[in-house]
Design an enzyme around this catalytic site. Structure first.
Site, PDB file in Angstrom:
ATOM      1  N   HIS A   1       0.838  -1.214   0.000  1.00 22.96           N
ATOM      2  CA  HIS A   1       0.000   0.000   0.000  1.00 22.96           C
ATOM      3  C   HIS A   1       0.867   1.257   0.000  1.00 22.96           C
ATOM      4  O   HIS A   1       0.617   2.182  -0.788  1.00 22.96           O
ATOM      5  CB  HIS A   1      -0.911   0.004   1.225  1.00 22.96           C
ATOM      6  N   GLU A   2       1.872   1.292   0.865  1.00 24.55           N
ATOM      7  CA  GLU A   2       2.740   2.476   0.917  1.00 24.55           C
ATOM      8  C   GLU A   2       3.525   2.638  -0.383  1.00 24.55           C
ATOM      9  O   GLU A   2       3.754   3.760  -0.836  1.00 24.55           O
ATOM     10  CB  GLU A   2       3.689   2.382   2.113  1.00 24.55           C
TER      11      GLU A   2
ATOM     12  N   HIS B   1       1.606   4.451  -2.994  1.00 22.93           N
ATOM     13  CA  HIS B   1       1.742   5.913  -2.999  1.00 22.93           C
ATOM     14  C   HIS B   1       2.978   6.340  -3.787  1.00 22.93           C
ATOM     15  O   HIS B   1       2.955   7.359  -4.482  1.00 22.93           O
ATOM     16  CB  HIS B   1       1.845   6.431  -1.565  1.00 22.93           C
TER      17      HIS B   1
ATOM     18  N   HIS C   1       3.084   8.754  -7.041  1.00 26.36           N
ATOM     19  CA  HIS C   1       3.997   9.882  -7.185  1.00 26.36           C
ATOM     20  C   HIS C   1       4.765   9.802  -8.501  1.00 26.36           C
ATOM     21  O   HIS C   1       4.891  10.788  -9.235  1.00 26.36           O
ATOM     22  CB  HIS C   1       4.969   9.901  -6.003  1.00 26.36           C
TER      23      HIS C   1
END
Length: 225
Positions: A93-94, A97, A101
């Protein structure tokens, strides 16, 4: 209005408890692939051609986050080292991100543009709201300014929702495609990420309820003045 605020606080507490309970449960289930959270993160970044993001371990529980400023995926100590469905879900999940980006995901970019403004007003906003409530019988201007600033935090909370849900979607799709999780582990990962997302949903609703509370005070003061 008071009832709505209290209700959202109770729901938020309940979801936080449920989230921690789910992560404890799924952390006990070993990942069949045998990968740690850090290894899952490394693979996901590599598969998306991202080479300028570092993966680091950070203290605390459920402190995992992606920092776009210094390009780091920060995984809590347990997630970094554990080899479980929960750890894999959080790590992916991280990294979701980080992928947002790298691909200039519009909602992430929009949220990032709001951060400097929120940082600038966060110190003064509570005092303006407090002063506005205390001075409501004299003037509604201080409260009006406070409401305008607080509305930015509410908007930020709602903009965060698609960013979080999209990161989870990317994480689950990649883990399935890469064979990181089995069907059963996928279900655990999806459930864990869903409860994590619900904390953001409740936070947004709570922010909206608080905003409406101050608006009701402002409207009442406007009628008296």
């Amino acid at each position: 209005m008071y009832l709505l605020i209290i209700l959202t606080m109770l729901v938020s507490w309940g979801i936080q408890w449920r989230l921690k309970s789910k992560f404890r449960e799924y952390s006990q289930v070993g990942l069949q692939s045998g990968l740690s959270g850090a290894q899952v993160a490394e693979l996901m970044l590599a598969d998306h051609g991202i080479t300028d993001v570092r993966i680091i371990s950070t203290e605390g529980q459920l402190t995992d986050h992606y920092n776009p400023t210094d390009r780091t995926v920060n995984l809590s100590e347990s997630v970094y080292a554990e080899r479980s469905a929960a750890a894999a879900a959080v790590a992916a999940h991280e990294c979701g991100h980080a992928v947002q980006h790298a691909t200039a995901y519009s909602m992430l970019q929009f949220r990032s543009t709001m951060v400097p403004a929120l940082s600038a007003v966060s110190t003064w906003m509570p005092w303006l709201l407090l002063a506005g409530v205390l001075l409501i019988n004299r003037s509604v201007i201080p409260l009006g300014i406070g409401i305008a600033l607080f509305s930015l935090t509410t908007l930020f909370a709602f903009v965060t929702l698609p960013v979080e849900f999209d990161a989870s979607r990317r994480a689950l799709a990649w883990m399935d495609k890469r064979g990181i999780v089995t069907t059963q582990e996928h279900g655990m990962a999806k459930d864990a990420l869903w409860w994590a997302a619900m904390t953001y949903v409740v936070a947004a609703i709570s922010s909206l309820a608080t905003l409406l509370y101050y608006v009701s005070i402002f409207m009442s003061g406007s009628r008296r003045n």
